[in-house]
Design an enzyme around this catalytic site. Structure first.
Site, PDB file in Angstrom:
ATOM      1  N   HIS A  70      22.381  22.906 -85.312  1.00 38.65           N
ATOM      2  CA  HIS A  70      21.621  23.868 -85.943  1.00 38.65           C
ATOM      3  C   HIS A  70      21.575  24.017 -87.282  1.00 38.65           C
ATOM      4  CE1 HIS A  70      21.573  26.010 -81.719  1.00 38.65           C
ATOM      5  NE2 HIS A  70      23.324  25.077 -81.120  1.00 38.65           N
ATOM      6  N   ASN A 143      21.329  29.983 -76.749  1.00 37.25           N
ATOM      7  CA  ASN A 143      19.900  28.952 -76.855  1.00 37.25           C
ATOM      8  C   ASN A 143      18.908  29.235 -75.926  1.00 37.25           C
ATOM      9  OD1 ASN A 143      21.593  26.947 -77.801  1.00 37.25           O
ATOM     10  ND2 ASN A 143      21.772  26.148 -76.102  1.00 37.25           N
TER      11      ASN A 143
HETATM   12  C1  HEM Z   1      25.882  26.003 -84.102  1.00 44.48           C
HETATM   13  C2  HEM Z   1      29.555  24.309 -81.497  1.00 44.48           C
HETATM   14  C3  HEM Z   1      27.393  24.595 -77.031  1.00 44.48           C
HETATM   15  C4  HEM Z   1      24.750  27.578 -79.315  1.00 44.48           C
HETATM   16  C5  HEM Z   1      27.286  25.678 -83.944  1.00 44.48           C
HETATM   17  C6  HEM Z   1      28.277  25.247 -85.080  1.00 44.48           C
HETATM   18  C7  HEM Z   1      28.869  23.987 -84.403  1.00 44.48           C
HETATM   19  C8  HEM Z   1      29.002  24.253 -82.166  1.00 44.48           C
HETATM   20  C9  HEM Z   1      30.592  23.471 -84.917  1.00 44.48           C
HETATM   21  C10 HEM Z   1      27.586  25.380 -86.421  1.00 44.48           C
HETATM   22  C11 HEM Z   1      28.338  26.504 -86.664  1.00 44.48           C
HETATM   23  C12 HEM Z   1      27.940  27.084 -87.959  1.00 44.48           C
HETATM   24  O1  HEM Z   1      28.636  25.820 -89.002  1.00 44.48           O
HETATM   25  O2  HEM Z   1      28.233  28.499 -88.252  1.00 44.48           O
HETATM   26  C13 HEM Z   1      29.606  24.251 -80.465  1.00 44.48           C
HETATM   27  C14 HEM Z   1      30.233  23.385 -79.495  1.00 44.48           C
HETATM   28  C15 HEM Z   1      29.947  23.575 -78.224  1.00 44.48           C
HETATM   29  C16 HEM Z   1      28.460  23.702 -78.269  1.00 44.48           C
HETATM   30  C17 HEM Z   1      31.773  22.271 -79.527  1.00 44.48           C
HETATM   31  C18 HEM Z   1      30.093  22.690 -77.093  1.00 44.48           C
HETATM   32  C19 HEM Z   1      31.670  22.313 -76.357  1.00 44.48           C
HETATM   33  C20 HEM Z   1      26.904  25.206 -78.125  1.00 44.48           C
HETATM   34  C21 HEM Z   1      26.199  25.761 -76.475  1.00 44.48           C
HETATM   35  C22 HEM Z   1      25.045  27.139 -76.975  1.00 44.48           C
HETATM   36  C23 HEM Z   1      25.536  26.783 -77.980  1.00 44.48           C
HETATM   37  C24 HEM Z   1      26.151  25.835 -74.810  1.00 44.48           C
HETATM   38  C25 HEM Z   1      24.352  27.841 -76.690  1.00 44.48           C
HETATM   39  C26 HEM Z   1      25.034  28.325 -75.708  1.00 44.48           C
HETATM   40  C27 HEM Z   1      24.684  27.539 -80.543  1.00 44.48           C
HETATM   41  C28 HEM Z   1      24.304  28.453 -82.027  1.00 44.48           C
HETATM   42  C29 HEM Z   1      24.533  27.793 -82.937  1.00 44.48           C
HETATM   43  C30 HEM Z   1      25.272  26.821 -83.075  1.00 44.48           C
HETATM   44  C31 HEM Z   1      23.107  28.975 -81.390  1.00 44.48           C
HETATM   45  C32 HEM Z   1      23.660  27.851 -84.294  1.00 44.48           C
HETATM   46  C33 HEM Z   1      24.248  29.492 -85.319  1.00 44.48           C
HETATM   47  C34 HEM Z   1      23.706  30.099 -86.178  1.00 44.48           C
HETATM   48  O3  HEM Z   1      22.790  30.501 -85.734  1.00 44.48           O
HETATM   49  O4  HEM Z   1      23.985  30.739 -87.577  1.00 44.48           O
HETATM   50  N1  HEM Z   1      28.300  24.827 -82.365  1.00 44.48           N
HETATM   51  N2  HEM Z   1      28.158  24.520 -79.613  1.00 44.48           N
HETATM   52  N3  HEM Z   1      26.385  26.132 -78.614  1.00 44.48           N
HETATM   53  N4  HEM Z   1      26.075  26.268 -81.311  1.00 44.48           N
HETATM   54 FE1  HEM Z   1      27.397  25.939 -80.671  1.00 44.48          FE
END
Ligand code: HEM
Length: 506
Positions: A70, A143
């Site tokens: 992201h 999402n």
């Molecule tokens: C961002 C991990 C699944 C939605 C991120 C980030 C990590 C991460 C490490 C970066 C956060 C940052 O640097 O601030 C994971 C892991 C997942 C997973 C380990 C599964 C085990 C998902 C799922 C969704 C999702 C299922 C949706 C329901 C998001 C969103 C961001 C993000 C929207 C961006 C947040 C922002 O705008 O700063 N994710 N994610 N992720 N993830 Fe996940």
């Protein structure tokens, strides 16, 4: 000297209507911001020019690690207005009165590509909302698509590696790697069917849905638990791009969604979304042929009704992209009393991952950065670390203490209690009732003829780019088990026959 003074005066006069004296980071006025201090006109630069050194040192440190996923995003501020009092189902304070307003910040994003990548790529879109409630921040990190590829966090790093460029070539996302991974994971069939339809290329950030994706628990003040799934429905018409439309936009603009959001808010055309929840009691889980806390499944709309929770309006653009959007930190673990994680195995892993990466990306005190600060006073004994700016007064910074503690807990906010069947043992197993294909088939059949044609064209095209035909056969066997017509059309698109795939059909 006169020439130099005149030039500087002119620059300042045209830049600021009322010019403030330029200062160093320690606030001292600066005499010259255009010329370094040298020995004579043509001599060496002196190390004692502390303003020059500070300016270069600040520049050298401008970049911080981008988000591991992201990375490319856009944000806006706004407010949420609750539809009614939900205190019978949740203690969440921002939902306990009709018309109650809560300020918020939203960040939309693409997922797998780096910061400077086009916003037209086929990819899920992030939809992260930070509610600044009277009980602290609540982050709903979702999402645009309603389900996910995998159901166990232990697979997430491998999945992202498969989507990311090859460690050998550093080439862009490669279908050979992506489908090699997914051909071994039948649970991805539903999400891939969403992703390769036109829902994988939403027209912009304003005209797309948002989904909480996981089930969460709402808990009331009696400790009673209701499982919920969230959906944001845009009041602006939802709109997707065909692959051809996306390619056309990409030929002239890589940031069309960021600019669209910013420009529409600037014009006063504030985007709005209604938030809905579906609710389910644990006692009803057995009525379904899938596991309701399986993130690869939706809760069918005709079986679980939706209730409107409130409306979000985005009405203010950020003043500074880095400070307010890049440094924003969302986490599915940032919860308020009355909202708790479900047993969803993917969600449980996410609870750790976000704050962990943010401690790495933004330092351990990332919650003290203004966009991440709650509107309520933070009161605890965590202290020090890099960039500690929260002023903490008083000598007692520990608990328990015989002296009157300045801060103490309130037992009405204890977590809810879960009951486990006697004799339950720890295991490392797949979940019960996997049902990997049914909802993917139902999705295919719910699409219009045009949406089905585009899905076959997009997915068939991507599978045709895979060199190893064994991978293609395993993938098509998944789609065939979702729906025979879906599978047969992909066989035709890839010039394969049923005989090629039948050994992979279970
Ligand atoms: C961002 C991990 C699944 C939605 C991120 C980030 C990590 C991460 C490490 C970066 C956060 C940052 O640097 O601030 C994971 C892991 C997942 C997973 C380990 C599964 C085990 C998902 C799922 C969704 C999702 C299922 C949706 C329901 C998001 C969103 C961001 C993000 C929207 C961006 C947040 C922002 O705008 O700063 N994710 N994610 N992720 N993830 Fe996940």
């Amino acid at each position: 000297m006169l020439q130099k003074t005149l030039t500087l005066g002119l620059v300042l006069a045209t830049t600021f209507s009322f010019a403030q004296t330029l200062t160093t980071n320690s606030g001292a006025p600066v005499g010259d911001n255009q010329n370094s201090k040298t020995i004579g006109n043509n001599g060496q630069v002196l190390l004692e020019d502390m303003h020059l050194i500070e300016k270069l040192a600040a520049f050298d440190r401008e970049k911080i690690p981008e988000r591991v996923v992201h990375a490319r995003g856009a944000g806006a501020f706004g407010e949420f207005v609750a539809t009614k009092d939900f205190s019978d189902v949740t203690m969440a304070d921002f939902l306990n009165q009709a018309g109650k307003k809560t300020p918020l910040f939203v960040r939309f994003s693409t997922v797998t590509h780096q910061q400077g990548s086009p916003e037209t790529y086929r990819d899920p879109r992030g939809f992260a909302v930070k509610f600044y409630t009277q009980q602290g921040n609540y982050d709903l990190v979702g999402n645009n698509l309603p389900v996910f590829f995998i159901r166990d966090a232990i697979k997430f790093p491998d999945m992202v590696h498969a989507f990311h460029p090859s460690p050998v070539t550093n080439g862009a996302s490669d279908p050979n790697r992506v489908f090699d991974f997914f051909s071994n994971l039948p649970e991805s069939t539903h999400m891939l069917s969403w992703l390769f339809s036109d829902y994988g290329t939403p027209a912009n950030y304003r005209q797309m849905e948002g989904n909480g994706v996981h089930a969460y628990k709402w808990v009331n003040d009696k400790g009673e638990v209701t499982y919920v799934k969230y959906k944001w429905v845009p009041q602006q018409e939802a709109k997707n791009l065909t692959a051809e439309d996306a390619a056309k936009i990409q030929s002239t603009a890589i940031e069309h969604a960021t600019l669209d959001l910013r420009n529409e808010i600037e014009k006063g055309n504030f985007p709005k979304w209604d938030l809905y929840v579906q609710m389910m009691k644990k006692a009803d889980f057995d009525k379904f042929d899938f596991n309701p806390v399986d993130v690869t499944k939706i809760w069918p709309a005709d079986e679980v009704a939706s209730v409107k929770v409130g409306t979000m309006t985005l009405n203010r653009n950020p003043d500074n992209y880095f400070q307010q959007v890049e440094q924003a930190a969302f986490s599915p673990g940032t919860l308020v009393p009355g909202i708790e994680p479900s047993e969803d195995k993917l969600l449980q892993g996410r609870l750790f991952s976000y704050s962990d990466t943010q401690r790495h990306r933004l330092t351990g005190n990332f919650q003290q950065i203004p966009v991440n600060q709650p509107i309520v006073k933070v009161a605890n004994y965590n202290k020090d670390g890099y960039m500690s700016t929260r002023l903490q007064k008083g000598d007692v910074n520990y608990q328990p203490s015989t002296n009157l503690p300045a801060v103490k807990e309130d037992e009405k906010f204890e977590y809810s209690k879960s009951v486990f069947a006697a004799g339950t043992t720890t295991v490392q197993n797949v979940i019960d009732k996997q049902n990997n294909f049914q909802q993917a088939g139902e999705l295919y059949n719910s699409f219009s003829k045009k949406d089905q044609d585009n899905l076959i064209k997009n997915l068939g095209g991507a599978l045709n780019a895979v060199h190893n035909k064994l991978i293609v056969k395993k993938m098509i066997a998944h789609f065939y088990q979702a729906d025979k017509e879906y599978g047969n059309r992909l066989l035709k698109a890839t010039k394969l026959t049923f005989d090629d795939v039948k050994e992979f059909i279970k």
